[in-house]
Design an enzyme around this catalytic site. Structure first.
Site, short mmCIF file in Angstrom:
data_model
loop_
_atom_site.label_atom_id
_atom_site.label_comp_id
_atom_site.label_asym_id
_atom_site.label_seq_id
_atom_site.Cartn_x
_atom_site.Cartn_y
_atom_site.Cartn_z
N LYS A 204 0.85 -1.27 -0.20
CA LYS A 204 0.03 0.04 -0.03
C LYS A 204 0.76 1.10 0.04
O LYS A 204 0.78 2.04 -0.92
CB LYS A 204 -0.84 0.16 1.30
CG LYS A 204 -1.87 1.30 1.24
CD LYS A 204 -2.85 0.78 2.48
CE LYS A 204 -3.52 2.35 2.71
NZ LYS A 204 -4.53 2.25 3.73
N GLU A 210 10.61 -4.64 4.48
CA GLU A 210 10.62 -6.20 3.85
C GLU A 210 10.19 -6.36 2.62
O GLU A 210 11.26 -6.80 1.64
CB GLU A 210 9.61 -7.04 4.91
CG GLU A 210 10.00 -7.20 6.37
CD GLU A 210 9.17 -6.23 7.11
OE1 GLU A 210 8.80 -5.14 6.50
OE2 GLU A 210 8.97 -6.75 8.33
N GLY A 265 -4.94 -2.03 4.71
CA GLY A 265 -3.97 -3.13 4.27
C GLY A 265 -4.78 -4.61 4.40
O GLY A 265 -4.88 -5.25 3.69
N ARG A 266 -5.16 -4.57 5.85
CA ARG A 266 -5.89 -5.99 6.14
C ARG A 266 -7.16 -6.08 5.61
O ARG A 266 -7.83 -7.30 5.57
CB ARG A 266 -5.74 -6.28 7.70
CG ARG A 266 -6.35 -5.04 8.54
CD ARG A 266 -6.15 -5.17 10.01
NE ARG A 266 -6.78 -4.05 10.60
CZ ARG A 266 -6.07 -3.14 10.84
NH1 ARG A 266 -5.00 -2.80 10.25
NH2 ARG A 266 -6.61 -2.13 11.60
N GLU A 351 -4.93 -7.04 14.60
CA GLU A 351 -4.26 -5.75 14.23
C GLU A 351 -5.66 -4.76 14.35
O GLU A 351 -5.38 -3.43 14.46
CB GLU A 351 -4.08 -5.82 12.71
CG GLU A 351 -2.91 -4.62 12.48
CD GLU A 351 -2.06 -4.68 11.37
OE1 GLU A 351 -0.82 -4.97 11.37
OE2 GLU A 351 -2.52 -4.49 10.20
N HIS A 382 -5.14 -33.64 16.80
CA HIS A 382 -3.97 -34.63 17.45
C HIS A 382 -2.89 -33.73 17.95
O HIS A 382 -1.84 -33.90 18.08
CB HIS A 382 -3.63 -35.48 16.41
CG HIS A 382 -4.37 -36.22 15.79
ND1 HIS A 382 -4.75 -37.40 16.17
CD2 HIS A 382 -5.54 -36.07 14.67
CE1 HIS A 382 -5.81 -37.97 15.38
NE2 HIS A 382 -6.19 -37.12 14.53
N LYS A 510 9.07 -1.22 14.61
CA LYS A 510 9.80 -1.26 13.33
C LYS A 510 10.85 -0.07 13.35
O LYS A 510 12.02 0.01 13.04
CB LYS A 510 8.66 -0.56 12.17
CG LYS A 510 7.73 -1.56 11.75
CD LYS A 510 7.13 -0.63 10.66
CE LYS A 510 5.73 -1.53 10.24
NZ LYS A 510 4.86 -0.96 9.41
#
Ligand code: F6P
Length: 550
Positions: A204, A210, A265-266, A351, A382, A510
């Site tokens: 965005k 990253e 963003g999400r 978030e 399991h 960050k």
């Protein structure tokens, strides 16, 4: 006193009355319980009869939603009001899938034509790639799409692409690189041919460390392999709101697909961030995905709260979080194609609602967003289900399963469904010590041994779960399912009076990482941080030194 406070008081008093009620008893007392506590919307069936709720509970919870101003907030969000207060932004992911022509405006400007323009460009581009008309630097068609992004620019495309794998075009493969850990990119590139690989750089902001580092490294790899800078033009496209940065990275604006600051963003998988999905399943499939979400939007917008699926799911969450002190919520898809759904929901929910400051700047008066976690069934059975069944914590669970498998094989899907339904049944019913003892005695165990073992085989039961059923996992249903959870998160944010649409809590880490990085690159002893940070950095240096000395 706030509007919801009185009803909260009533809910507390009600909680004290029902806290000891057993679900087995609720079912015994009410033959219509399943019908009364279940509903269908947009092809999704929700059974919420296995909850520690009565009709009075639900009516009080709906009252709480009402008095929290939910109706006004729904209208404000869909209308485009700037409800993301701390960023002064509208919240309009719903406008990206507004397939029924609602008039939506930001600052007085209609947004429909913007959205349609990008969808049209996505269609042209995806058709060119899928048909083989779009060529790589040696004239070969694209076989592999690599999305480079992180957070909302990764989790949505990954989860949705994986979920819709049966719709993938044969001969086209999707890969996703998110982590700054170089292993992620290096391992992905190792299996790829530069001549036929298309990179989608999704961010965005186009500033995320990253994504930018991975994109630059991928760009160098391509240029090394092709021996020509011009190859970037045919192998890199960008998805972003930031034209300037995309251009300065070296991607031509013709190869950029935009979106807008009113898309979080999400919440962005419905925008051009969904490009990898559209490449894999085609634009018609992508539009069905949008249609499913739009249908859920309409259900959410127009249905009275007592029959409104996102509102019901949200208020059940409020019930356990605010009144029972539940700390976590498990999401357990009995659907391998939904393997990344819990991870996707972690960002969506945590978030959005992992905050303690309310919209008016005061401290929230109760715990807010729960810890969301989960894994696909039956694998989880399991691993961690032991704790859900017999541990000391109350963990509300969402089970989900398709009536029909996308990949039928013998009776396996029936076994999957049986397990999904049985887990909710076991959590609800439990097993008394007496029942366990009788079973052991019937199996022939001597009485003394049976009496010793029986307490360990007791299941308290009375543990809550919802079950979601859908006919098959297809683009439409998946769109509806994601929108259902988006609105659930929204409702909870409204009830807690927090802004679900900012994410200031990601900033500090960050900032500090940026400050620490130079100390890791050098090999001097560090003294400028706190003792723990200095010690950790020095230990890394020492470990690297050991390797060099070997
Ligand atoms: O660090 C959190 C975050 O800002 C998320 O909210 C977002 O989805 C992600 O980073 C990626 O951001 P961008 O799409 O701008 O690269």
């Amino acid at each position: 006193m706030k509007q919801g406070d009185a009803v909260r008081g009533r809910l507390e008093a009600h909680w004290a009355r029902v806290a000891d009620v057993d679900m087995r008893q609720l079912f015994a007392d009410d033959p219509d319980r399943f019908a009364a506590f279940s509903l269908s919307a947009v092809g999704i069936f929700l059974d919420y009869s296995r909850h520690r709720v009565t009709r009075e509970t639900m009516s009080l919870l709906v009252d709480l939603a009402d008095r929290s101003g939910l109706r006004q907030m729904i209208d404000a969000m869909f209308r485009g009001d700037k409800i993301n207060l701390t960023e002064n932004r509208s919240v309009l992911h719903t406008a990206l899938r507004n397939r029924c022509g609602r008039d939506v405006r930001v600052d007085g400007q209609p947004v429909a034509s913007l959205v349609e323009g990008v969808l049209a460009r996505m269609r042209t581009f995806t058709e060119r790639v899928r048909s083989g008309e779009w060529k790589g630097f040696t004239g070969r068609a694209i076989t592999d799409v690599v999305n480079i992004g992180i957070g909302g620019s990764d989790l949505g495309p990954v989860m949705v692409s994986q979920a819709l794998k049966p719709w993938w075009q044969t001969g086209l493969r999707a890969h996703f690189v998110s982590n700054i850990d170089p292993s992620h990119l290096v391992e992905t590139l190792a299996g790829l041919d530069a001549e036929t690989t298309l990179f989608v750089v999704a961010s965005k902001t186009f500033t995320t460390a990253e994504t930018m580092m991975n994109a630059r490294a991928a760009r160098s790899w391509l240029v090394d392999q092709s021996g020509d800078d011009a190859a970037v033009m045919r192998h890199f496209v960008a998805v972003s709101t930031n034209t300037e940065r995309v251009t300065s990275f070296g991607i031509h604006p013709d190869n950029m697909f935009g979106f807008w600051d009113w898309v979080g963003g999400r919440y962005s998988v419905w925008s051009a961030v969904g490009l990898p999905v559209a490449l894999m399943i085609g634009m018609d499939g992508f539009e069905q995905f949008l249609d499913g979400a739009c249908a859920m939007d309409e259900h959410f917008r127009l249905t009275p709260f007592e029959a409104n699926m996102p509102v019901i799911m949200a208020m059940l969450g409020i019930w356990y979080n605010d009144f029972w002190g539940a700390e976590t919520h498990a999401v357990l898809p009995y659907d391998q194609f939904l393997a990344r759904f819990p991870a996707y929901l972690q960002q969506l929910d945590m978030e959005s609602n992992g905050k303690t400051i309310t919209r008016d700047g005061s401290q929230a008066s109760c715990n807010t967003g729960p810890v969301i976690w989960g894994e696909p069934g039956t694998n989880g059975q399991h691993a961690f289900y032991q704790l859900i069944h017999q541990g000391s914590r109350l963990i509300p669970c969402d089970f989900m399963v398709a009536a029909r498998s996308q990949r039928p094989l013998g009776q396996q899907h029936d076994v999957l469904v049986a397990n999904c339904i049985a887990q909710g049944q076991a959590l609800m019913r439990g097993k008394t010590e007496h029942e366990a003892l009788q079973e052991l005695l019937a199996s022939g165990m001597p009485e003394q041994a049976a009496r010793q073992l029986a307490p360990h085989k007791r299941f308290a039961g009375n543990r809550p779960s919802s079950t979601l059923l859908y006919r098959e996992l297809n683009p439409f249903t998946l769109g509806a399912l994601i929108a259902l959870y988006e609105h659930k998160v929204f409702v909870q944010g409204v009830v807690w009076n927090i802004n679900s649409f900012d994410q200031w809590g990601v900033e500090l880490g960050k900032q500090l990482a940026t400050a620490l990085q130079p100390d890791l690159t050098g090999d001097n002893r560090v003294q400028n941080h706190d003792p723990s940070t200095n010690g950790l950095i020095d230990t890394i240096h020492a470990m690297r030194q050991e390797e060099d000395d070997d």
